[in-house]
Design a protein around this motif. Sequence first.
Motif, mmCIF file in Angstrom:
data_model
loop_
_atom_site.group_PDB
_atom_site.id
_atom_site.type_symbol
_atom_site.label_atom_id
_atom_site.label_comp_id
_atom_site.label_asym_id
_atom_site.label_seq_id
_atom_site.Cartn_x
_atom_site.Cartn_y
_atom_site.Cartn_z
ATOM 1 N N TYR A 161 0.813 -1.217 0.000
ATOM 2 C CA TYR A 161 0.000 0.000 0.000
ATOM 3 C C TYR A 161 0.844 1.263 0.000
ATOM 4 O O TYR A 161 0.576 2.217 -0.728
ATOM 5 N N THR B 257 2.423 2.194 -3.350
ATOM 6 C CA THR B 257 1.528 2.651 -4.403
ATOM 7 C C THR B 257 0.826 3.939 -3.999
ATOM 8 O O THR B 257 -0.188 4.321 -4.576
ATOM 9 N N GLY B 258 1.409 4.554 -2.989
ATOM 10 C CA GLY B 258 0.889 5.874 -2.628
ATOM 11 C C GLY B 258 -0.482 5.890 -1.996
ATOM 12 O O GLY B 258 -1.238 6.858 -2.163
ATOM 13 N N THR B 259 -0.812 4.833 -1.288
ATOM 14 C CA THR B 259 -2.099 4.839 -0.606
ATOM 15 C C THR B 259 -2.121 5.984 0.412
ATOM 16 O O THR B 259 -1.190 6.112 1.216
ATOM 17 N N PRO B 260 -3.147 6.777 0.361
ATOM 18 C CA PRO B 260 -3.179 7.937 1.264
ATOM 19 C C PRO B 260 -3.507 7.530 2.703
ATOM 20 O O PRO B 260 -4.112 6.498 2.945
ATOM 21 N N GLY B 261 -3.051 8.340 3.613
ATOM 22 C CA GLY B 261 -3.414 8.145 5.017
ATOM 23 C C GLY B 261 -2.596 7.147 5.791
ATOM 24 O O GLY B 261 -3.006 6.702 6.869
ATOM 25 N N TRP C 99 -2.762 -6.994 -7.671
ATOM 26 C CA TRP C 99 -1.627 -6.143 -7.330
ATOM 27 C C TRP C 99 -0.659 -6.029 -8.501
ATOM 28 O O TRP C 99 -0.100 -4.968 -8.761
ATOM 29 N N ARG D 257 -5.435 0.030 -9.181
ATOM 30 C CA ARG D 257 -4.792 0.540 -7.970
ATOM 31 C C ARG D 257 -5.809 1.226 -7.068
ATOM 32 O O ARG D 257 -5.884 0.965 -5.871
ATOM 33 N N GLN E 214 -6.837 0.238 -3.261
ATOM 34 C CA GLN E 214 -6.689 1.210 -2.178
ATOM 35 C C GLN E 214 -8.028 1.508 -1.520
ATOM 36 O O GLN E 214 -8.111 1.681 -0.301
ATOM 37 N N TYR F 43 -8.901 -1.260 0.767
ATOM 38 C CA TYR F 43 -8.071 -1.104 1.958
ATOM 39 C C TYR F 43 -8.684 -0.073 2.898
ATOM 40 O O TYR F 43 -8.877 -0.323 4.097
ATOM 41 N N TRP G 255 -7.007 3.940 13.961
ATOM 42 C CA TRP G 255 -6.720 3.848 12.535
ATOM 43 C C TRP G 255 -5.350 3.202 12.271
ATOM 44 O O TRP G 255 -5.174 2.438 11.331
#
Lengths: 207, 207, 207, 207
Positions: free
Chosen positions: A174, A177-181, B114, B124, B128, B131, B158
């Motif tokens: 994650y 692949t630049g998943t935010p947060g 993936w 992607r 995300q 997720y 979180w």
Amino acid sequence: MPKVTPDHKEQRKQTILDAAQSVFLGKGYQLATVDDIAARSGLSVGALYRYFPTKSDIMLTLLERKLGRAPEILQRLTQDIAGAWPRLQRCIEIFVHALHVRHPSTGRFLIVAWGEAIQDNTVRKGLQGRYAELVDYLASIIDEGIAAGEFLPGAESWVIASMLVGMADGITLYWSTGTPGMDLRAMRFTTLQMLRNYLTPLAIREE
Amino acid sequence: MPKVTPDHKEQRKQTILDAAQSVFLGKGYQLATVDDIAARSGLSVGALYRYFPTKSDIMLTLLERKLGRAPEILQRLTQDIAGAWPRLQRCIEIFVHALHVRHPSTGRFLIVAWGEAIQDNTVRKGLQGRYAELVDYLASIIDEGIAAGEFLPGAESWVIASMLVGMADGITLYWSTGTPGMDLRAMRFTTLQMLRNYLTPLAIREE
Amino acid sequence: MPKVTPDHKEQRKQTILDAAQSVFLGKGYQLATVDDIAARSGLSVGALYRYFPTKSDIMLTLLERKLGRAPEILQRLTQDIAGAWPRLQRCIEIFVHALHVRHPSTGRFLIVAWGEAIQDNTVRKGLQGRYAELVDYLASIIDEGIAAGEFLPGAESWVIASMLVGMADGITLYWSTGTPGMDLRAMRFTTLQMLRNYLTPLAIREE
Amino acid sequence: MPKVTPDHKEQRKQTILDAAQSVFLGKGYQLATVDDIAARSGLSVGALYRYFPTKSDIMLTLLERKLGRAPEILQRLTQDIAGAWPRLQRCIEIFVHALHVRHPSTGRFLIVAWGEAIQDNTVRKGLQGRYAELVDYLASIIDEGIAAGEFLPGAESWVIASMLVGMADGITLYWSTGTPGMDLRAMRFTTLQMLRNYLTPLAIREE
DNA sequence: TATGAATGAGGATTCATTCAT
DNA sequence: CATGAATGAATCCTCATTCAT
């Protein structure tokens, strides 16, 4: 008289591998063409085939060099640290640091490799081997801690190590692949907290 | 002449998706050919193109149906459970159970997805999004536990949820590709142990 | 610095030609690579190009030396034999002997050359020239026999010679590729028998 | 509903084979490209690969159809002729006729095939098989003649047949490549003359 | 609707030839 | 003179997509 045989060959290989990696990171292995790699490396296709017999071999070599060496490197960087807990702690810090700062591309390459692992046995074995080595090393640290009375006697070192490596790779997916947060720092902190709670219960800590 | 409009179409789609998945699991997305999928589904290539405009759309739909629904399903299966801890516990059990027994192929499909995520933005984003939904749900459970005084007040819900989902996916990678020596049951046990230690310290538990 | 000018060059050429022939015999001309030839000859590709400007030239030179000289050699070996019939007999024996014992590879090379003759005019002309010379020589022997009253007056020397050379090459094709069941000795015997029957009828023989 | 499955497929195959042959005759097998064949046949490369899995298979099929059937055809055309000598005579006439008038290209194709035989076992076996069948058939005619008291009792039928087939192919090489000065008619005449002299000596003929 | 033949651009790999050292 | 690395056009084959029937 061979002009450059000694390391000229190795340099060329490295050039090609670097080019290949950057292409793979962009389009994955299957979509990357040999022409792409040649172009990016500044060589001709023909030249490329003097160093790697097959597109697949480029991938395999990359896998070995970029991912396969991780266990060895981690070991080299931490083996001199005294105490199981400091060493474990350092391992986690190194992982986060690597992901964060040093080699952000390695994470993406891991994903590419996994993509190939589905249909390429060698790649799959490579990834599994790396996993086993990483787990082994982490488990050995935990075992050492247990032996030294530093950690909870009944802790299942291999299980914990597996979980850590699994979490590391999952997070890599994650994060890369630049998943935010995602807050790597907080995760590191919480992981260490949990591990400490679990491995060194009050009884031990109070001693 | 009348029939086939309501859900006949949906059935066909599902047939195709099933065929596609099983082909993708074997060779990945790029190496799977439309002919492969058509052959496995028992339809002709032409027919296939009546239901999906593009090979890529098959993948996307599959992604949505096989992976994208996971959060919703998890929620449905656990929302009626009373108590944050039992619910969290159940989530982890469901994950292990699904991996172990119910949908062993879903794990492999996750890997395929993936592999595509590297170069396909939609894939992607899909991964995300899944997720984020999973993390949100787990975090909401933890938050609930905190609010109910069941869990440690300062816990960063979180962060913990992220770690859990990351670990789940990381473990999935290895488990789905048959990595030897993985003990899912022990991992589940240890994970629960750690979580309990962390979220419900003695002070709370003793109450 | 002085040396290598007189026949050193010729030796090199011969080395290359030998290597080339053995490679050609194995994979034919088109499939043989210049690298193959270089490797077999123990020289570098670059060196090879100092002696032959083109792969094709190697073939052409080989053709000239291995096949083109046959007429001349045959002539040299038989010109001193007295009597048309003994000389003709000797020619056939030499052919069978060469095929059988001396140069089994020449036969295979003839096939390779024919394979090229289809699209290479020079090769074709070379083979046709060799044919014409061989036929001419055999015909001249027959003509001599006729003139000497040894052979049937009306015999068409050129036709008979053509048939003999044609048969020789046809048999070479099969013999050189290891066709089973060929009895060269018996063929030689029967050929001589037929020729004798035809060229020296009873009337002449009885004289 | 299959549109044309029955013989549409066979027609297409034949179209391709015809195109392939004409290309092969011009540049040989190796130099002929699949694109050449596709262009000449009026089909696309892709279409071509629906009918033949490999360039090599085109060659093999051609070999089988154009050369492999020769023995069978010869047999069909002559089996009803009464008398060993007339039948043998007819065989030779048919050969000359075919070479001369009917299938001038078959000769060139034989050369192309021989060129491949050097490195392709299947081709070699095909040519050798054809040879064996032709020799067998001719030998059987001769044997029949001997059995009927028509031919010389001691004649070695298989040897004579081998010589005839060998001569036929040898002559084909030169004739098909336009070697000047070949008189097929005269060769036929002289061959028959020789055979007659040899197989039916005066003693037999006078009876 | 369904079929599957046809298309043709694109991709991995090879190889004759050149040329800097 | 010799070397062998480099070039890049050319080759075989694949496959997503279209479309006539």
